[in-house]
Design a protein around this motif. Structure first.
Motif, mmCIF file in Angstrom:
data_model
loop_
_atom_site.group_PDB
_atom_site.id
_atom_site.type_symbol
_atom_site.label_atom_id
_atom_site.label_comp_id
_atom_site.label_asym_id
_atom_site.label_seq_id
_atom_site.Cartn_x
_atom_site.Cartn_y
_atom_site.Cartn_z
ATOM 1 N N CYS A 1 0.841 -1.196 0.000
ATOM 2 C CA CYS A 1 0.000 0.000 0.000
ATOM 3 C C CYS A 1 0.871 1.239 0.000
ATOM 4 C CB CYS A 1 -0.907 0.013 1.220
ATOM 5 S SG CYS A 1 -1.837 1.557 1.365
ATOM 6 N N CYS B 1 -2.462 5.995 -1.211
ATOM 7 C CA CYS B 1 -3.071 6.938 -2.153
ATOM 8 C C CYS B 1 -4.537 7.222 -1.835
ATOM 9 C CB CYS B 1 -2.965 6.407 -3.580
ATOM 10 S SG CYS B 1 -4.051 5.003 -3.928
ATOM 11 N N CYS C 1 -8.802 3.341 -2.653
ATOM 12 C CA CYS C 1 -9.746 2.302 -2.232
ATOM 13 C C CYS C 1 -10.792 2.857 -1.264
ATOM 14 C CB CYS C 1 -9.006 1.118 -1.610
ATOM 15 S SG CYS C 1 -7.977 1.581 -0.211
HETATM 16 S S1 SF4 Z 1 -5.764 1.916 -3.275
HETATM 17 FE FE1 SF4 Z 1 -5.782 1.623 -1.061
HETATM 18 S S2 SF4 Z 1 -4.570 -0.218 -0.720
HETATM 19 FE FE2 SF4 Z 1 -4.095 0.485 -2.780
HETATM 20 S S3 SF4 Z 1 -2.304 1.774 -2.504
HETATM 21 FE FE3 SF4 Z 1 -4.063 3.134 -2.463
HETATM 22 S S4 SF4 Z 1 -4.557 3.320 -0.272
HETATM 23 FE FE4 SF4 Z 1 -3.213 1.554 -0.488
#
Ligand code: SF4
Ligand code: SF4
Ligand code: SF4
Ligand code: SF4
Lengths: 258, 379
Positions: free
Chosen positions: B346, B349, B352
């Motif tokens: 992770c 970002c 999710c």
């Molecule tokens: S989408 Fe979620 S799990 Fe994937 S890198 Fe970004 S914060 Fe981390």
């Protein structure tokens, strides 16, 4: 397939709008290839020519809503080696399964000038509730590519590539922006069976759920979230009860209100 | 003036389009942020005018909204629903075709034409995500040739974040907001009073050569300071965080925490979180035939650990409960990824969290599951 006998195809209709069988005729570019690989033996919508059964492959459209149909489907099953249901009506009972939640006589009285001529069952039911079904293809109407894929897989004796995951997967594969997240639109995509390639979200509106429930659908959680987005309870029930009258959604809603 | 790796260069706003011209001249297809369908997505663009000038995004768990800014910033927002993996690791890809013959069948290898991409506006968290996928696809005994070709051809123009979103948590994952490595050029966008310019650092020889083709000058000390200040602002705005201390073992030790069951009651197993994640790499392969069975092809497409088919072995799905699927996803990202690839999966970002249709927040789940003070949740 030179030298071997072509498999015989039959297309049957029950309570439905004909949209799914039309999908077969819509396969304009591929129709020639289909007829080369398979003999269209019974398909009244396309030809008056009737070749006697038994049939190798039967495509069944529509739901069971009359006593006569409830008999007829058994005869078709006996006459078919492989039976595939096509569309929401044949697979879950369709829009007409809304009657299952009400008293059908009330509808008949409102709709028909001479209700006495109407002979119908209390419920609209899926084909699989009457006979053994070998494969169920979803959609209202079905997707042309998926129909071709299923026929193709049958001819080549392989498993069809028809996924039962969410519409969201297709939405993301094509790069469509989620309307539930950006517009707070109550989209049924997360609990709906894939197959349409996320058609509605691509036109900037929520999924209607015409392909029916996906594998492990979480109706309670999504209903709760719709409420959180400000959607009225009555509207939530309507959304969940259109194409496929989501099984046991009412009890699930009660559960999540608790 | 000669440009070195340590120089800090200024490109004025009115000269910024020269970057696009110079990249096109070198034969790059330019992929950049652009506004589409009510969000900032990544797409192929041809000019600077397609960038989200004067737009920003407001994000929260399960929510995303575009808003107008008071200025004409080109990079005044954070990451959206797309990630650069859509270019490097395409959502769907034909691998090969086969033709039936006398002996059986013959495989015709698929010659995919590999586009040369220049990515504009790559954030620090995204550079880290690309680095993670590099490890997955290009290190070890089996190299993914498609990824490798695309990756080796790519040119990266990174940008330091001048703001952070409600769902960003790169600071706590040590992946941003300041760009540190893995770029050809890195920009900071600065706006002061009437002035609007980019402070640029050089990360590669290719970057250096490109910069020579654009009108530029050396940055003044106060301009460099202002550029650093913008990143500090992003740090201060960081909406979320994860305590990564001992997270690898805490997640495994709390394998039976009651919270897994609770999150499974909310989770739709829709797969959105994995599709938007810039590091998730799983795929499924599907074989298709033509009607005659003379030709076949194998197609690869993104898959998700949230589907039933993903863990289908003979007789059924190994992870049939949503609880086991959510747990697989979260523990892989934050714990077993470290065993497997030597880093977290992770980069913080926040995609999710924003793009989960029911607003499930991975940082909140981790806080509950790894609760260091009390262990009464363990059953
Ligand atoms: S989408 Fe979620 S799990 Fe994937 S890198 Fe970004 S914060 Fe981390
Ligand atoms: S728009 Fe609907 S189908 Fe698409 S990702 Fe969002 S919730 Fe899923
Ligand atoms: S966590 Fe959210 S995005 Fe991920 S599968 Fe569950 S409901 Fe879908
Ligand atoms: S997570 Fe960090 S680097 Fe990524 S967009 Fe947010 S602030 Fe920028």
């Amino acid at each position: 397939m030179a030298g071997t006998k072509k498999p015989k195809l039959a297309v049957w209709k029950f309570a439905s709008c004909d949209g799914c069988q039309l999908t077969l005729l819509d396969c304009e570019d591929e129709l020639l290839a289909i007829t080369e690989a398979i003999e269209i033996a019974y398909f009244p919508e396309a030809t008056r020519n009737v070749v006697e059964g038994p049939y190798d492959l039967s495509l069944v459209e529509g739901s069971i809503t009359t006593e006569h149909d409830a008999q007829r489907i058994h005869e078709i099953r006996r006459n078919s080696k492989f039976l595939i249901t096509i569309g929401a009506c044949a697979t879950t009972g369709g829009i007409q399964a809304l009657r299952n939640l009400q008293n059908v006589d009330d509808f008949v009285r409102i709709v028909y000038a001479h209700p006495e001529y109407i002979s119908t069952l209390e419920t609209s039911t899926a084909i699989s509730q009457h006979v053994k079904v070998d494969f169920e293809l979803r959609g209202c109407p079905i997707n042309k590519e998926q129909l071709l894929e299923v026929i193709n897989a049958y001819l080549n004796k392989r498993k069809p590539n028809v996924s039962s995951h969410s519409v969201c997967m297709e939405c993301k594969l094509r790069g469509t922006v989620c309307v539930m997240v950006t517009k707070k639109a109550p989209c049924l995509g997360p609990i709906t069976h894939a197959g349409c390639k996320a058609l509605c979200p691509a036109y900037n509106r929520g999924c209607f759920g015409c392909f029916g429930a996906k594998e492990t659908p979480n109706v309670a959680s999504i209903s709760k979230w719709y409420a959180h987005l400000g959607v009225e309870q009555s509207e939530i029930s309507r959304i969940l009860n259109t194409f496929n009258a989501y099984p046991d959604c009412e009890s699930k809603e009660e559960e999540c209100e608790r | 003036m000669s440009i070195s790796f340590s120089s800090q260069i200024v490109i004025e706003y009115q000269h910024f389009d020269q970057l696009f011209a110079a990249l096109s001249e070198l034969g790059y297809k330019i992929a950049a942020p652009t506004v589409r369908e009510g969000a900032i997505v990544y797409d192929e663009v041809t000019s600077v005018h397609e960038l989200p000038c004067g737009w920003t995004d407001v994000q929260n768990a399960g929510g995303y909204e575009l808003q107008k800014r008071a200025d004409n910033a080109l990079f005044g927002y954070n990451v959206g629903p797309h990630s650069w993996k859509k270019f490097l690791h395409p959502p769907s890809l034909k691998l090969w075709e086969a033709q039936k013959n006398e002996q059986g069948f013959e495989i015709c290898p698929e010659v995919n034409e590999v586009p040369r991409y220049a990515f504009i506006g790559v954030r620090s968290c995204e550079l880290h995500a690309i680095k993670i996928q590099d490890r997955v696809f290009m290190e070890g005994p089996y190299v993914d040739s498609t990824y490798e070709k695309r990756r080796k051809e790519s040119f990266i123009v990174a940008v330091n974040c001048g703001q952070a979103g409600e769902t960003c948590f790169c600071s706590s994952m040590n992946t941003g907001p300041q760009v540190s490595e893995g770029f050809d050029l890195a920009l900071s966008e600065v706006m002061e009073e009437e002035k609007h310019y980019f402070v640029v650092s050089v990360g590669s020889i290719e970057g250096q050569a490109l910069l020579e083709k654009i009108v530029h000058r050396e940055a003044r000390a106060e301009e460099i300071q202002l550029a650093m200040d913008t990143v500090d602002e992003a740090r201060e705005q960081m909406g979320r965080s994860v305590d990564t201390f001992n997270i690898q073992s805490l997640l495994i030790d709390n394998h039976d925490h009651a919270r897994w069951e609770e999150v499974a009651e909310r989770c739709l197993s829709c797969g959105n979180c994995t599709m938007v994640c810039p590091t998730c790499f799983c795929t499924a392969v599907e074989d298709v035939t033509d009607l005659t069975g003379e030709k076949a092809q194998r197609v690869r497409r993104w898959d998700s650990c949230f589907t039933m088919d993903f863990s289908y072995l003979h007789g059924g799905s190994v992870r049939s409960s949503v609880k086991s699927r959510y747990r697989q996803w979260l523990t892989h990202k934050f714990s077993t990824w470290i065993d497997q690839f030597g880093s977290s999966g992770c980069v913080g970002c926040g995609r999710c969290i924003t793009w989960c249709p029911v607003g499930i927040d991975v940082t909140e789940e981790i806080t509950h599951i790894c609760d260091k003070d009390k262990n009464d949740g363990i059953t």
